[in-house]
Design a protein around this motif. Structure first.
Motif, PDB file in Angstrom:
ATOM      1  N   GLU A  70       1.371   4.574   4.072  1.00 45.69           N
ATOM      2  CA  GLU A  70       0.300   4.676   3.079  1.00 45.69           C
ATOM      3  C   GLU A  70       0.820   5.489   1.906  1.00 45.69           C
ATOM      4  N   THR A  71       0.707   4.943   0.700  1.00 44.62           N
ATOM      5  CA  THR A  71       1.209   5.612  -0.482  1.00 44.62           C
ATOM      6  C   THR A  71       0.078   5.943  -1.439  1.00 44.62           C
ATOM      7  N   ASP A 123       7.532  -1.874   6.687  1.00 45.14           N
ATOM      8  CA  ASP A 123       7.112  -3.239   7.019  1.00 45.14           C
ATOM      9  C   ASP A 123       5.813  -3.610   6.307  1.00 45.14           C
ATOM     10  N   GLY A 124       5.092  -2.604   5.824  1.00 48.42           N
ATOM     11  CA  GLY A 124       3.872  -2.848   5.059  1.00 48.42           C
ATOM     12  C   GLY A 124       3.474  -1.584   4.326  1.00 48.42           C
ATOM     13  N   LEU A 125       2.795  -1.751   3.180  1.00 54.09           N
ATOM     14  CA  LEU A 125       2.362  -0.613   2.378  1.00 54.09           C
ATOM     15  C   LEU A 125       0.863  -0.681   2.128  1.00 54.09           C
ATOM     16  N   ILE A 126       0.175   0.429   2.375  1.00 52.55           N
ATOM     17  CA  ILE A 126      -1.222   0.575   1.994  1.00 52.55           C
ATOM     18  C   ILE A 126      -1.237   1.412   0.719  1.00 52.55           C
ATOM     19  N   CYS A 127      -1.665   0.818  -0.388  1.00 50.94           N
ATOM     20  CA  CYS A 127      -1.730   1.525  -1.667  1.00 50.94           C
ATOM     21  C   CYS A 127      -3.143   2.044  -1.883  1.00 50.94           C
ATOM     22  N   ALA A 128      -3.271   3.347  -2.114  1.00 53.00           N
ATOM     23  CA  ALA A 128      -4.589   3.919  -2.353  1.00 53.00           C
ATOM     24  C   ALA A 128      -5.142   3.505  -3.710  1.00 53.00           C
ATOM     25  N   VAL A 146      -1.000  -4.033   0.231  1.00 51.51           N
ATOM     26  CA  VAL A 146      -2.431  -4.245   0.043  1.00 51.51           C
ATOM     27  C   VAL A 146      -3.031  -2.969  -0.538  1.00 51.51           C
ATOM     28  N   CYS A 147      -4.025  -3.124  -1.385  1.00 54.80           N
ATOM     29  CA  CYS A 147      -4.714  -1.971  -1.944  1.00 54.80           C
ATOM     30  C   CYS A 147      -5.945  -1.658  -1.103  1.00 54.80           C
ATOM     31  N   ALA A 148      -6.051  -0.434  -0.638  1.00 57.55           N
ATOM     32  CA  ALA A 148      -7.218   0.003   0.137  1.00 57.55           C
ATOM     33  C   ALA A 148      -7.564   1.406  -0.324  1.00 57.55           C
ATOM     34  N   TRP A 149      -8.533   1.485  -1.245  1.00 59.12           N
ATOM     35  CA  TRP A 149      -8.950   2.780  -1.779  1.00 59.12           C
ATOM     36  C   TRP A 149      -9.611   3.608  -0.689  1.00 59.12           C
ATOM     37  N   PHE A 150      -9.826   4.899  -0.964  1.00 65.24           N
ATOM     38  CA  PHE A 150     -10.454   5.803  -0.001  1.00 65.24           C
ATOM     39  C   PHE A 150     -11.815   5.266   0.446  1.00 65.24           C
ATOM     40  N   GLY A 151     -12.223   5.638   1.639  1.00 69.04           N
ATOM     41  CA  GLY A 151     -13.503   5.185   2.151  1.00 69.04           C
ATOM     42  C   GLY A 151     -14.657   6.094   1.743  1.00 69.04           C
ATOM     43  N   THR A 152     -15.846   5.518   1.690  1.00 68.85           N
ATOM     44  CA  THR A 152     -17.054   6.279   1.363  1.00 68.85           C
ATOM     45  C   THR A 152     -17.981   6.311   2.566  1.00 68.85           C
ATOM     46  N   GLU A 153     -18.979   7.189   2.496  1.00 72.33           N
ATOM     47  CA  GLU A 153     -19.991   7.312   3.554  1.00 72.33           C
ATOM     48  C   GLU A 153     -21.370   7.341   2.893  1.00 72.33           C
TER      49      GLU A 153
END
Length: 372
Positions: free
Chosen positions: A123-124, A159-164, A182-189
């Motif tokens: 995760e970057t 092998d894979g990158l999660i971009c914030a 893949v882009c996966a921004w921070f999660g919300t609640e």
């Protein structure tokens, strides 16, 4: 691959007051809710049990989440940690993936893949600006060369990158990084209901670090142009830095309207934000997810934040380094209660788009369809 188990490797001691531990804990809790066994390894765990950890971080612990402590003999060396996991996984490789956010650890684990034969997901949180600065610094300052090389190595050899951030994903693609991304921004609640009421709220809230890159002095300078409102600064982490910012507020002549609150555990942040009239975010990071989740009018910088921050929709953008620009954004909200409520409602709607559950689903789908 059919994902069965995630081994999330860190060198964290928990609890910590920085946002990294919050993001990692909430990320692991969400991933474990996808019917996956998640083993989070930390250097040291000061919680007596999973229930106390859950209460502190405000997470819902599932049976699939396991917090493990690294053995004392390996925890102070990235190479020994990587070798430890080579041994640990020698008999159990099917459906397993390493998940790492620490570039130094990721580099060591990648270089030992010939031995452990397990895929590595990194995760970057680097933005294009941070990426370029690291490389520039590496060419000028030998002390930073290793860090810059680790960043580039991990981006190219995972092998894979999660971009914030979307900007990072686009930057890597434009620079011919072939790693699946893949882009996966921070999660919300998101709160259960939207309940923002302009007339009953008070204060401009900022929650987070007081480091130079987070510019608390910028917020204080802006208060010279904002009347009849208080600035509430929560966190700071370091007593030395808090004292320095307090002195700055006195010199700026606004100390009577700048309130310093102590650090509060992540689970208690919501008790403070439900009083806020406006919230400030300098980066599109974790604190922004709290602001969205609580349906607040937000003033924010636009770099990074592509696709998340929408000017005059779910926030008002201001120019970084310019106190007057920040003050103008704040005054625009204070002078228009209808706009304030519209921004707050749209922020709350944004939170529905980026829940931790949706983020976890996206990551799991990415792993199963692109890795292995």
């Amino acid at each position: 691959m059919r994902l069965k188990k995630i081994i999330y490797v860190t060198r964290l001691t928990i609890p910590r007051k920085d946002p990294r531990s919050i993001q990692i804990l909430k990320n692991c809790a969400a991933l474990s809710g996808q019917n996956i066994e998640v083993f989070l390894y930390v250097k040291k765990n000061n919680f007596p049990n999973i229930d106390s950890l859950s209460r502190y971080y405000g997470i819902q612990a599932s049976q699939g989440l396991h917090i493990e402590t690294l053995p004392l003999l390996v925890r102070f060396s990235s190479t020994l940690i990587a070798l430890f996991f080579c041994v640990k996984t020698i008999l159990n490789k099917n459906g397993v993936i390493f998940y790492v956010r620490d570039f130094t650890l990721a580099e060591r684990i990648i270089k030992l893949k010939w031995l452990h034969k397990i895929n590595i997901l990194a995760e970057t949180h680097c933005t294009p600006l941070m990426y370029n600065n690291r490389l520039i610094l590496a060419n000028k300052a030998p002390t930073r060369r290793g860090k810059a090389e680790s960043v580039e190595f991990v981006h190219k050899n995972s092998d894979g990158l999660i971009c914030a951030f979307k900007e990072t994903e686009e930057f890597l693609l434009n620079n011919n990084i072939q790693t699946p991304t893949v882009c996966a921004w921070f999660g919300t609640e998101p709160k259960v209901v939207f309940d923002y009421d302009f007339s009953s709220r008070k204060g401009i809230y900022y929650i987070g670090s007081f480091s130079k890159s987070h510019s608390p002095e910028l917020f204080i300078e802006a208060m010279k142009y904002v009347k009849d409102e208080s600035l509430i600064l929560m966190g700071g982490y370091s007593e030395e830095k808090i004292s320095s910012v307090k002195d700055y507020a006195k010199r700026a002549g606004v100390s009577d309207r700048v309130i310093f609150e102590n650090y509060v555990p992540p689970a208690e942040v919501g008790n403070h934000l439900k009083q806020a009239k406006v919230a400030i975010a300098l980066w599109a990071g974790l604190k922004l997810t709290d602001y969205f989740s609580h349906g607040l009018p937000i003033v924010a910088c636009s770099n990074p934040g592509k696709g998340i921050l929408r000017d005059n929709d779910n926030c008002i953008l201001f120019q970084p380094k310019y106190p007057k620009s920040l003050a103008d954004a704040l005054n625009k909200i204070f002078n228009n209660p209808v706009l304030a409520k519209t921004l707050a409602r749209n922020a709350y709607k944004t939170a529905q788009e980026y829940s931790w559950q949706k983020r976890a689903e996206k990551i799991v789908n990415f792993i199963e369809n692109n890795i292995g």
